[in-house]
Design a protein around this motif. Sequence first.
Motif, PDB file in Angstrom:
ATOM      1  N   GLY A   1       0.797  -1.358  -0.043  1.00 24.62           N
ATOM      2  CA  GLY A   1       0.199  -0.094  -0.145  1.00 24.62           C
ATOM      3  C   GLY A   1       0.834   1.119   0.342  1.00 24.62           C
ATOM      4  N   ARG A   2       0.164   2.275  -0.501  1.00 21.20           N
ATOM      5  CA  ARG A   2       0.784   3.843  -0.257  1.00 21.20           C
ATOM      6  C   ARG A   2       1.943   3.983  -1.115  1.00 21.20           C
ATOM      7  N   LEU A   3       2.051   3.128  -2.281  1.00 18.66           N
ATOM      8  CA  LEU A   3       3.268   3.170  -3.275  1.00 18.66           C
ATOM      9  C   LEU A   3       2.527   3.695  -4.696  1.00 18.66           C
ATOM     10  N   LYS A   4       3.047   4.882  -5.140  1.00 20.58           N
ATOM     11  CA  LYS A   4       2.713   5.182  -6.426  1.00 20.58           C
ATOM     12  C   LYS A   4       3.534   4.215  -7.734  1.00 20.58           C
ATOM     13  N   HIS A   5       4.571   3.815  -7.382  1.00 19.27           N
ATOM     14  CA  HIS A   5       5.422   3.228  -8.300  1.00 19.27           C
ATOM     15  C   HIS A   5       6.003   1.939  -7.785  1.00 19.27           C
ATOM     16  N   PHE A   6       5.375   0.765  -8.278  1.00 17.20           N
ATOM     17  CA  PHE A   6       5.809  -0.562  -7.888  1.00 17.20           C
ATOM     18  C   PHE A   6       7.581  -0.730  -8.618  1.00 17.20           C
ATOM     19  N   SER A   7       7.605   0.123  -9.699  1.00 17.88           N
ATOM     20  CA  SER A   7       8.968  -0.257 -10.214  1.00 17.88           C
ATOM     21  C   SER A   7      10.176   0.433  -9.563  1.00 17.88           C
ATOM     22  N   LYS A   8       9.824   1.097  -8.428  1.00 12.38           N
ATOM     23  CA  LYS A   8      10.800   1.888  -7.755  1.00 12.38           C
ATOM     24  C   LYS A   8      11.173   1.325  -6.354  1.00 12.38           C
ATOM     25  N   HIS A   9      10.275   0.168  -6.213  1.00 12.31           N
ATOM     26  CA  HIS A   9      10.129  -0.766  -4.969  1.00 12.31           C
ATOM     27  C   HIS A   9      10.246  -2.287  -5.433  1.00 12.31           C
ATOM     28  N   PRO A  10      11.079  -2.850  -5.928  1.00 14.41           N
ATOM     29  CA  PRO A  10      11.138  -4.112  -6.628  1.00 14.41           C
ATOM     30  C   PRO A  10      10.931  -5.276  -5.489  1.00 14.41           C
ATOM     31  N   VAL A  11      11.611  -4.884  -4.381  1.00 19.50           N
ATOM     32  CA  VAL A  11      11.629  -5.897  -3.168  1.00 19.50           C
ATOM     33  C   VAL A  11      10.069  -6.143  -2.690  1.00 19.50           C
ATOM     34  N   ARG A  12       9.544  -4.787  -2.142  1.00 13.23           N
ATOM     35  CA  ARG A  12       7.975  -4.738  -1.965  1.00 13.23           C
ATOM     36  C   ARG A  12       7.062  -5.217  -2.870  1.00 13.23           C
ATOM     37  N   TYR A  13       7.456  -5.140  -4.245  1.00 11.43           N
ATOM     38  CA  TYR A  13       6.501  -5.569  -5.084  1.00 11.43           C
ATOM     39  C   TYR A  13       6.492  -7.005  -5.397  1.00 11.43           C
ATOM     40  N   ARG A  14       7.644  -7.625  -5.158  1.00 12.08           N
ATOM     41  CA  ARG A  14       7.906  -9.207  -5.065  1.00 12.08           C
ATOM     42  C   ARG A  14       7.231  -9.830  -3.822  1.00 12.08           C
ATOM     43  N   LEU A  15       7.235  -9.145  -2.719  1.00 10.16           N
ATOM     44  CA  LEU A  15       6.440  -9.486  -1.472  1.00 10.16           C
ATOM     45  C   LEU A  15       4.931  -9.308  -1.880  1.00 10.16           C
ATOM     46  N   TRP A  16       4.562  -8.267  -2.220  1.00  6.35           N
ATOM     47  CA  TRP A  16       3.248  -8.096  -2.696  1.00  6.35           C
ATOM     48  C   TRP A  16       2.564  -9.020  -3.495  1.00  6.35           C
ATOM     49  N   GLY A  17       3.515  -9.588  -4.501  1.00 12.57           N
ATOM     50  CA  GLY A  17       2.848 -10.623  -5.350  1.00 12.57           C
ATOM     51  C   GLY A  17       2.612 -11.790  -4.519  1.00 12.57           C
ATOM     52  N   TRP A  18       3.446 -12.086  -3.587  1.00 13.81           N
ATOM     53  CA  TRP A  18       3.482 -13.406  -2.953  1.00 13.81           C
ATOM     54  C   TRP A  18       2.157 -13.422  -2.165  1.00 13.81           C
ATOM     55  N   VAL A  19       2.062 -12.296  -1.267  1.00 17.72           N
ATOM     56  CA  VAL A  19       1.100 -12.094  -0.318  1.00 17.72           C
ATOM     57  C   VAL A  19      -0.313 -12.109  -1.098  1.00 17.72           C
ATOM     58  N   SER A  20      -0.295 -11.742  -2.474  1.00 20.38           N
ATOM     59  CA  SER A  20      -1.537 -11.643  -2.926  1.00 20.38           C
ATOM     60  C   SER A  20      -2.008 -12.879  -3.400  1.00 20.38           C
ATOM     61  N   LYS A  21      -0.969 -13.733  -3.606  1.00 26.91           N
ATOM     62  CA  LYS A  21      -1.535 -15.156  -3.971  1.00 26.91           C
ATOM     63  C   LYS A  21      -1.814 -15.872  -2.596  1.00 26.91           C
ATOM     64  N   LEU A  22      -1.364 -15.603  -1.798  1.00 23.96           N
ATOM     65  CA  LEU A  22      -1.824 -16.247  -0.374  1.00 23.96           C
ATOM     66  C   LEU A  22      -3.263 -15.589  -0.046  1.00 23.96           C
ATOM     67  N   ASN A  23      -3.412 -14.228  -0.318  1.00 25.37           N
ATOM     68  CA  ASN A  23      -4.697 -13.442  -0.050  1.00 25.37           C
ATOM     69  C   ASN A  23      -5.819 -14.243  -0.730  1.00 25.37           C
ATOM     70  N   ALA A  24      -5.473 -14.611  -1.990  1.00 25.44           N
ATOM     71  CA  ALA A  24      -6.527 -15.398  -2.820  1.00 25.44           C
ATOM     72  C   ALA A  24      -7.049 -16.663  -2.115  1.00 25.44           C
ATOM     73  N   ARG A  25      -6.438 -17.195  -1.234  1.00 22.76           N
ATOM     74  CA  ARG A  25      -6.783 -18.417  -0.580  1.00 22.76           C
ATOM     75  C   ARG A  25      -7.001 -18.025   0.835  1.00 22.76           C
ATOM     76  N   HIS A  26      -7.406 -16.801   1.190  1.00 26.43           N
ATOM     77  CA  HIS A  26      -7.617 -16.512   2.686  1.00 26.43           C
ATOM     78  C   HIS A  26      -8.647 -17.397   3.247  1.00 26.43           C
ATOM     79  N   MET A  27      -9.853 -17.411   2.690  1.00 25.94           N
ATOM     80  CA  MET A  27     -11.087 -18.039   3.185  1.00 25.94           C
ATOM     81  C   MET A  27     -10.716 -19.608   3.523  1.00 25.94           C
ATOM     82  N   GLY A  28      -9.995 -20.445   2.483  1.00 21.44           N
ATOM     83  CA  GLY A  28      -9.619 -21.524   2.823  1.00 21.44           C
ATOM     84  C   GLY A  28      -8.598 -21.592   3.991  1.00 21.44           C
ATOM     85  N   LEU A  29      -7.558 -20.739   3.955  1.00 22.88           N
ATOM     86  CA  LEU A  29      -6.713 -21.057   5.038  1.00 22.88           C
ATOM     87  C   LEU A  29      -7.419 -20.510   6.626  1.00 22.88           C
TER      88      LEU A  29
END
Length: 268
Positions: A210-238
């Motif tokens: 959150g609170r990022l205007k440009h993911f390209s300037k924050h590659p590490v947070r973008y990569r982590l955000w991608g991993w968490v987003s995949k987990l987030n899609a399974r939040h109900m099951g988890l």
Amino acid sequence: MTTTATRPAGAKPRAAIEAKTLRTDRWWLAPVLTVIGLTAWVAYATFRVFMQKLYWVDAYHYLTPFYSPCVSLGCDPAAAEFGRFIPDSPLIPFAALSLPFLLLFRLTCYYYRKAYYRSFWLSPPACAVPDGHTKYSGETRFPLIFQNAHRYAFYAAVLISLLNTWDAVIAMHSPSGFGFGLGNVILWINVIMLWAYTASCHSCRHIIGGRLKHFSKHPVRYRLWGWVSKLNARHMGLAWITLATLALTDFYIMGLAAGWWSDLRFIG
């Protein structure tokens, strides 16, 4: 200027439908199963939390997550890794330091809101089915305004997950030193699932990306955000899986402490 919709010339009048919904599938099944599942789990957890016994296996340092951290004066001294300072009372859980925060985290969870809004409050019970209430104010008034505390409960859930991880680490103990048994497997599965559920939280996803205007300037947070987003899609099951692993872990340790069965040891 306002406009009024008019029926095209020759069009048939709209049918008067008295049925509350035209859905013919078993839309009511999911809310019913949710009520049964959550009620059964809450009943079991409440019984075990106030049972105040059969929570600790001294031989292998197994502590049920329902009693972690065990900080009551009534706790077994060996189970009290962080001291005993809460009064011993049948009305106060041994893990009174953590349980309120865990309850707050689960109650305010986005998925659980949907689950109990639809099942217990019928608000609404399903898509294309009328709300069971005549008025709706959202989460802007007491008591639902406290749902906004979810992001803060998330931080407490992270700390409690760390405690559960510590419990799993020190449980790798046997009378002869290092040991590993079926109880350890169950403890670690529970811890891994709890971390997955906590990391899949919507608040966690927002904190990371959150609170990022440009993911390209924050590659590490973008990569982590991608991993968490995949987990987030399974939040109900988890959410449901962790309820099951918590109950299974507690029941297994209770059985060991009661002498119903012995721990299957692989090492030590």
